[in-house]
Each structure stands twice: as structure tokens, then as C-alpha cells.
Scaffold this motif. Structure first.
Motif, short mmCIF file in Angstrom:
data_model
loop_
_atom_site.label_atom_id
_atom_site.label_comp_id
_atom_site.label_asym_id
_atom_site.label_seq_id
_atom_site.Cartn_x
_atom_site.Cartn_y
_atom_site.Cartn_z
N LYS A 127 0.82 -1.22 0.00
CA LYS A 127 0.00 0.00 0.00
C LYS A 127 0.85 1.27 0.00
CE LYS A 127 -3.87 -2.32 0.83
NZ LYS A 127 -4.78 -2.57 -0.25
N CYS A 128 2.16 1.12 0.00
CA CYS A 128 3.07 2.26 0.10
C CYS A 128 3.87 2.43 -1.18
CB CYS A 128 4.03 2.06 1.29
SG CYS A 128 3.18 1.94 2.87
N GLY A 129 4.40 3.63 -1.39
CA GLY A 129 5.21 3.90 -2.56
C GLY A 129 6.40 4.78 -2.21
N HIS A 130 7.45 4.64 -3.00
CA HIS A 130 8.70 5.39 -2.84
C HIS A 130 8.74 6.40 -4.00
CE1 HIS A 130 13.32 4.90 -2.03
NE2 HIS A 130 12.86 6.07 -1.64
N VAL A 131 8.65 7.67 -3.70
CA VAL A 131 8.46 8.70 -4.70
C VAL A 131 9.78 9.21 -5.25
CG1 VAL A 131 7.45 10.97 -5.18
CG2 VAL A 131 6.31 9.40 -3.59
N GLY A 132 9.87 9.17 -6.58
CA GLY A 132 10.97 9.77 -7.32
C GLY A 132 10.34 10.49 -8.50
N LYS A 133 10.91 10.37 -9.67
CA LYS A 133 10.25 10.91 -10.87
C LYS A 133 8.98 10.13 -11.15
CE LYS A 133 14.27 12.91 -13.00
NZ LYS A 133 15.10 13.04 -14.18
#
Length: 145
Positions: A127-133
């Protein structure tokens, strides 16, 4: 000194509103998500399993004990930190491997050296995400925008 828990949240993560409640419900002294690394062409995650291998959350559910992980989203019993004197995050040179040991690994090693276990919540990791571009998730990548 009155705090019962400490929540670590990296500023490049997305997560459900009830992330604290989900982590707390496990009743573990140290529980976190398994963060996907910012690499488009791979499914690498930040956690290391009990045998020293990279640990994926793809297709997994439940809790799993790990030796190391990124504390990008992590709930700790405050006593865990009280037992581990500073410095808690440090980068060290490993002569045997001829490379640096990052601050996340150092932190996890220190926690475990003080008798604590570290658990990953695979379900919450999805349910989580690692934000980059783009946003890197356990199931792939989501394009920002």
C-alpha cells in the motif's frame, strides 16, 4: 521521555492514512514496511532477510523478520531507542567488504545487537510507494502526474 512509540517517516514515501494504526496493531517493538528501491528495471527492495539476501514483498503477505531494512516507514517502541545510545545512524567503512555500511544497516545492526527483532509488514508494503520521478511500489511503478 514520556513517549511510548516513535514513528519514522521519510519525506519521499506515500502511505495510507492509517499507517500508524496498522503498524501498531501488530504489537511488535519494531515493525516497518519493505520499501522498493528507486530502480525502474528491477524489483529490488531495501530489506535483507535472515539469511542475508535481498527480500522482496512481491506476492507475499503477513509479517516477516528481517536483519536489515530502510526505516522509511517504521514504528518503534520508544524503549528500543532508549536502549540504543547515539549515534543511531552512522556510515562506516567495512574493511572486509571494501565498501561502506550505510546508515540504515548501521541502525538495524545496532537495534539487533541490543536484542531486538525487526519485522516487515508485507501487506502494508503493498500500500506504500517510494516517490521519485515516478512512484515505485511493490507491484511495479506508477507514473506521477
Amino acid at each position: 521521555d514520556k513517549a511510548t512509540h516513535v514513528l519514522l517517516l521519510a519525506d519521499d514515501m506515500i502511505f495510507p492514512r492509517d499507517v500508524v494504526h496498522r503498524l501498531f496493531a501488530h504489537g511488535k517493538r519494531c515493525v516497518a514496511i519493505n520499501m522498493r528501491l528507486k530502480r525502474i528495471q528491477s524489483e529490488d527492495f531495501a530489506s535483507i532477510d535472515m539469511e542475508g539476501n535481498s527480500l522482496t514483498s512481491v506476492g507475499k503477505t503477513g509479517l516477516e523478520e528481517v536483519t536489515s531494512m530502510s526505516p522509511a516507514i517504521m514504528l518503534l517502541d520508544a524503549d528500543v531507542l532508549r536502549k540504543c545510545p547515539p549515534p543511531r545512524f552512522e556510515v562506516l567503512w567495512n574493511k572486509e567488504r571494501s565498501r561502506y555500511v550505510g546508515e540504515d544497516r548501521y541502525f538495524c545492526d545496532k537495534i539487533r545487537a541490543h536484542g531486538e527483532q525487526i519485522f516487515i509488514d508485507h501487506d502494508l508494503s503493498h500500500k506504500c510507494g517510494h516517490v521519485g520521478k515516478i512512484v515505485y511500489t511493490s507491484d511495479g511503478v506508477l507514473v506521477n502526474g
